[in-house]
Design a protein around this motif. Structure first.
Motif, PDB file in Angstrom:
ATOM      1  N   ALA A  39       0.819  -1.218   0.000  1.00 50.36           N
ATOM      2  CA  ALA A  39       0.000   0.000   0.000  1.00 50.36           C
ATOM      3  C   ALA A  39       0.850   1.264   0.000  1.00 50.36           C
ATOM      4  CB  ALA A  39      -0.932  -0.016   1.212  1.00 50.36           C
ATOM      5  N   GLN A  40       0.340   2.266  -0.696  1.00 49.87           N
ATOM      6  CA  GLN A  40       0.981   3.574  -0.804  1.00 49.87           C
ATOM      7  C   GLN A  40       0.083   4.631  -0.160  1.00 49.87           C
ATOM      8  OE1 GLN A  40       4.068   3.816  -2.409  1.00 49.87           O
ATOM      9  NE2 GLN A  40       3.902   1.574  -2.367  1.00 49.87           N
ATOM     10  N   PRO A  41       0.648   5.741   0.298  1.00 52.68           N
ATOM     11  CA  PRO A  41      -0.203   6.814   0.853  1.00 52.68           C
ATOM     12  C   PRO A  41      -1.281   7.275  -0.117  1.00 52.68           C
ATOM     13  CG  PRO A  41       2.071   7.207   1.439  1.00 52.68           C
ATOM     14  CD  PRO A  41       2.086   6.022   0.494  1.00 52.68           C
ATOM     15  N   GLY A  42      -1.006   7.187  -1.411  1.00 54.52           N
ATOM     16  CA  GLY A  42      -2.010   7.558  -2.409  1.00 54.52           C
ATOM     17  C   GLY A  42      -3.199   6.621  -2.464  1.00 54.52           C
ATOM     18  N   ASP A  43      -3.106   5.476  -1.789  1.00 56.01           N
ATOM     19  CA  ASP A  43      -4.246   4.550  -1.722  1.00 56.01           C
ATOM     20  C   ASP A  43      -5.241   4.973  -0.652  1.00 56.01           C
ATOM     21  OD1 ASP A  43      -1.972   1.759  -2.183  1.00 56.01           O
ATOM     22  OD2 ASP A  43      -3.120   2.883  -3.687  1.00 56.01           O
ATOM     23  N   THR A  44      -4.887   5.951   0.154  1.00 50.50           N
ATOM     24  CA  THR A  44      -5.775   6.431   1.210  1.00 50.50           C
ATOM     25  C   THR A  44      -7.109   6.881   0.621  1.00 50.50           C
ATOM     26  OG1 THR A  44      -3.987   7.069   2.689  1.00 50.50           O
ATOM     27  CG2 THR A  44      -6.075   8.234   2.955  1.00 50.50           C
ATOM     28  N   GLY A  45      -8.199   6.438   1.232  1.00 58.46           N
ATOM     29  CA  GLY A  45      -9.526   6.827   0.762  1.00 58.46           C
ATOM     30  C   GLY A  45     -10.591   5.905   1.315  1.00 58.46           C
ATOM     31  N   LEU A  46     -11.827   6.155   0.903  1.00 62.12           N
ATOM     32  CA  LEU A  46     -12.967   5.336   1.312  1.00 62.12           C
ATOM     33  C   LEU A  46     -13.283   4.374   0.172  1.00 62.12           C
ATOM     34  CD1 LEU A  46     -15.292   4.863   3.405  1.00 62.12           C
ATOM     35  CD2 LEU A  46     -16.629   6.517   2.074  1.00 62.12           C
ATOM     36  N   TYR A  47     -13.228   3.096   0.451  1.00 63.85           N
ATOM     37  CA  TYR A  47     -13.488   2.073  -0.561  1.00 63.85           C
ATOM     38  C   TYR A  47     -14.906   1.534  -0.348  1.00 63.85           C
ATOM     39  CZ  TYR A  47      -8.643   2.382  -1.876  1.00 63.85           C
ATOM     40  OH  TYR A  47      -7.434   2.849  -2.329  1.00 63.85           O
ATOM     41  N   LEU A  48     -15.715   1.663  -1.377  1.00 63.43           N
ATOM     42  CA  LEU A  48     -17.122   1.263  -1.328  1.00 63.43           C
ATOM     43  C   LEU A  48     -17.369   0.083  -2.254  1.00 63.43           C
ATOM     44  CD1 LEU A  48     -18.709   4.816  -1.760  1.00 63.43           C
ATOM     45  CD2 LEU A  48     -18.573   3.536   0.364  1.00 63.43           C
ATOM     46  N   CYS A  49     -18.150  -0.872  -1.781  1.00 62.95           N
ATOM     47  CA  CYS A  49     -18.651  -1.880  -2.711  1.00 62.95           C
ATOM     48  C   CYS A  49     -20.131  -1.593  -2.953  1.00 62.95           C
ATOM     49  CB  CYS A  49     -18.435  -3.304  -2.200  1.00 62.95           C
ATOM     50  SG  CYS A  49     -19.383  -3.771  -0.751  1.00 62.95           S
ATOM     51  N   ALA A  50     -20.591  -1.944  -4.128  1.00 63.31           N
ATOM     52  CA  ALA A  50     -21.976  -1.711  -4.511  1.00 63.31           C
ATOM     53  C   ALA A  50     -22.415  -2.848  -5.408  1.00 63.31           C
ATOM     54  CB  ALA A  50     -22.127  -0.375  -5.231  1.00 63.31           C
ATOM     55  N   GLY A  51     -23.633  -3.323  -5.200  1.00 60.32           N
ATOM     56  CA  GLY A  51     -24.102  -4.457  -5.977  1.00 60.32           C
ATOM     57  C   GLY A  51     -25.411  -4.176  -6.666  1.00 60.32           C
ATOM     58  N   ASP A  52     -25.634  -4.903  -7.763  1.00 60.82           N
ATOM     59  CA  ASP A  52     -26.938  -4.834  -8.415  1.00 60.82           C
ATOM     60  C   ASP A  52     -27.530  -6.231  -8.482  1.00 60.82           C
ATOM     61  OD1 ASP A  52     -25.296  -5.368 -11.126  1.00 60.82           O
ATOM     62  OD2 ASP A  52     -27.412  -5.728 -11.524  1.00 60.82           O
ATOM     63  N   ARG A  53     -28.822  -6.323  -8.324  1.00 53.94           N
ATOM     64  CA  ARG A  53     -29.487  -7.617  -8.237  1.00 53.94           C
ATOM     65  C   ARG A  53     -29.878  -8.174  -9.596  1.00 53.94           C
ATOM     66  NH1 ARG A  53     -31.910  -9.332  -3.687  1.00 53.94           N
ATOM     67  NH2 ARG A  53     -31.929 -11.300  -4.824  1.00 53.94           N
ATOM     68  N   GLY A  54     -29.746  -7.381 -10.668  1.00 52.44           N
ATOM     69  CA  GLY A  54     -30.258  -7.851 -11.957  1.00 52.44           C
ATOM     70  C   GLY A  54     -31.757  -7.646 -11.965  1.00 52.44           C
ATOM     71  N   GLY A  55     -32.272  -7.086 -13.052  1.00 48.83           N
ATOM     72  CA  GLY A  55     -33.688  -6.772 -13.096  1.00 48.83           C
ATOM     73  C   GLY A  55     -34.008  -5.483 -12.371  1.00 48.83           C
ATOM     74  N   SER A  56     -33.020  -4.935 -11.684  1.00 47.48           N
ATOM     75  CA  SER A  56     -33.159  -3.644 -11.018  1.00 47.48           C
ATOM     76  C   SER A  56     -31.956  -2.811 -11.386  1.00 47.48           C
ATOM     77  CB  SER A  56     -33.223  -3.825  -9.510  1.00 47.48           C
ATOM     78  OG  SER A  56     -33.092  -2.573  -8.851  1.00 47.48           O
ATOM     79  N   GLU A  57     -32.176  -1.544 -11.605  1.00 50.37           N
ATOM     80  CA  GLU A  57     -31.065  -0.697 -12.019  1.00 50.37           C
ATOM     81  C   GLU A  57     -30.346  -0.044 -10.850  1.00 50.37           C
ATOM     82  OE1 GLU A  57     -33.991   0.151 -15.627  1.00 50.37           O
ATOM     83  OE2 GLU A  57     -33.098   1.916 -14.703  1.00 50.37           O
ATOM     84  N   LYS A  58     -30.923  -0.169  -9.662  1.00 51.36           N
ATOM     85  CA  LYS A  58     -30.290   0.535  -8.561  1.00 51.36           C
ATOM     86  C   LYS A  58     -29.081  -0.229  -8.047  1.00 51.36           C
ATOM     87  CE  LYS A  58     -32.929  -1.360  -4.672  1.00 51.36           C
ATOM     88  NZ  LYS A  58     -33.927  -1.014  -3.623  1.00 51.36           N
ATOM     89  N   LEU A  59     -28.109   0.521  -7.560  1.00 54.53           N
ATOM     90  CA  LEU A  59     -26.979  -0.054  -6.867  1.00 54.53           C
ATOM     91  C   LEU A  59     -27.232   0.048  -5.370  1.00 54.53           C
ATOM     92  CD1 LEU A  59     -23.883   1.347  -8.799  1.00 54.53           C
ATOM     93  CD2 LEU A  59     -24.819  -0.970  -8.873  1.00 54.53           C
ATOM     94  N   VAL A  60     -26.925  -1.036  -4.678  1.00 52.59           N
ATOM     95  CA  VAL A  60     -26.983  -1.057  -3.224  1.00 52.59           C
ATOM     96  C   VAL A  60     -25.561  -0.927  -2.721  1.00 52.59           C
ATOM     97  CG1 VAL A  60     -27.552  -2.451  -1.202  1.00 52.59           C
ATOM     98  CG2 VAL A  60     -29.032  -2.517  -3.226  1.00 52.59           C
ATOM     99  N   PHE A  61     -25.319   0.076  -1.906  1.00 55.41           N
ATOM    100  CA  PHE A  61     -23.966   0.359  -1.446  1.00 55.41           C
ATOM    101  C   PHE A  61     -23.727  -0.161  -0.038  1.00 55.41           C
ATOM    102  CE2 PHE A  61     -21.639   3.214  -4.285  1.00 55.41           C
ATOM    103  CZ  PHE A  61     -22.616   3.497  -5.232  1.00 55.41           C
ATOM    104  N   GLY A  62     -22.463  -0.561   0.212  1.00 56.21           N
ATOM    105  CA  GLY A  62     -22.018  -0.761   1.572  1.00 56.21           C
ATOM    106  C   GLY A  62     -21.625   0.569   2.176  1.00 56.21           C
ATOM    107  N   LYS A  63     -21.300   0.546   3.473  1.00 58.55           N
ATOM    108  CA  LYS A  63     -20.946   1.775   4.147  1.00 58.55           C
ATOM    109  C   LYS A  63     -19.490   2.175   3.917  1.00 58.55           C
ATOM    110  CE  LYS A  63     -22.245   4.217   8.318  1.00 58.55           C
ATOM    111  NZ  LYS A  63     -22.718   4.156   9.702  1.00 58.55           N
TER     112      LYS A  63
END
Lengths: 116, 111
Positions: B79-103
């Motif tokens: 890891a580098q200092p430039g990797d600092t940040g908030l990493y989010l995962c988001a999923g789609d269920r298929g058949g729905s266009e919305k993304l569900v995000f983690g915190k």
């Protein structure tokens, strides 16, 4: 590299006032979205828009909210009568495809809405 | 309600260390996206994983989608200092266009 743009970057309004948040999606994208993120909380889906109509909306997206694509480039979110709890970052996103293909959504930088 | 749980919530490491962050759900997702978000900015898409067991690499970042498509991991090497940040995962269920995000996982890499 194409990107989603949003204006204004920060909007302060009084409770009960109407606000319009503006977005210019990536030019060849067909699907448009609004999300919001209350400070310290998850990014939440509000609405998706395709072919000039709403295709999906969440429970948050009540009658106070509306979306419009007034011309070939802009996509707007209107909040008719703002409440204190509407204070959040509002993100516009767009994607090139949907329905069977991976949903790759590209987000704008956001508009910070502060309702006083 | 489809929930995506991310862990750890916060991670502070020294430059050069390796790390893995996780995104878990009890629901199956058609695809999962990983985003990185800087304070006051919008999420920036890093990668999309679609197939169960899929592994994708982006320089020092390795993303894996679980075999059952319910979970995903992000591994960062050296890891580098430039990797600092908030990493989010988001999923789609298929058949729905919305993304569900983690915190998100807030990563700090100290020089």
């Amino acid at each position: 590299e194409p990107e989603v743009t949003q204006t204004p970057s920060h909007q302060v309004t009084q409770m009960g006032q109407e606000v319009i948040l503006r977005c210019v999606p990536i030019s060849n994208h067909l699907y448009f979205y609004w999300y919001r993120q209350i400070l310290g909380q998850k990014v939440e889906f509000l609405v998706s828009f395709y072919n000039n109509e709403i295709s999906e909306k969440s429970e948050i997206f009540d009658d106070q909210f509306s979306v419009e694509r007034p011309d070939g480039s802009n996509f707007t979110l209107k909040i008719r009568s703002t409440k204190l709890e509407d204070s959040a970052m509002y993100f516009c996103a767009s994607s090139a495809n949907s329905g069977g293909a991976p949903v790759e959504q590209y987000f704008g930088p956001g508009t910070r809405l502060t309702v006083t | 309600t489809q929930l995506l749980e991310q862990s750890p919530q916060f991670l502070s490491i020294q430059e050069g260390e390796n790390l893995t962050v996780y995104c878990n759900s009890s629901s199956v997702f058609s695809s999962l996206q990983w985003y990185r978000q800087e304070p006051g900015e919008g999420p920036v898409l890093l990668v999309t994983v679609v197939t169960g067991g899929e592994v994708k690499k982006l320089k020092r970042l390795t993303f894996q989608f679980g075999d059952a498509r319910k979970d995903s991991s992000l591994h960062i090497t050296a890891a580098q200092p430039g990797d600092t940040g908030l990493y989010l995962c988001a999923g789609d269920r298929g058949g729905s266009e919305k993304l569900v995000f983690g915190k998100g996982t807030k990563l700090t890499v100290n020089p």
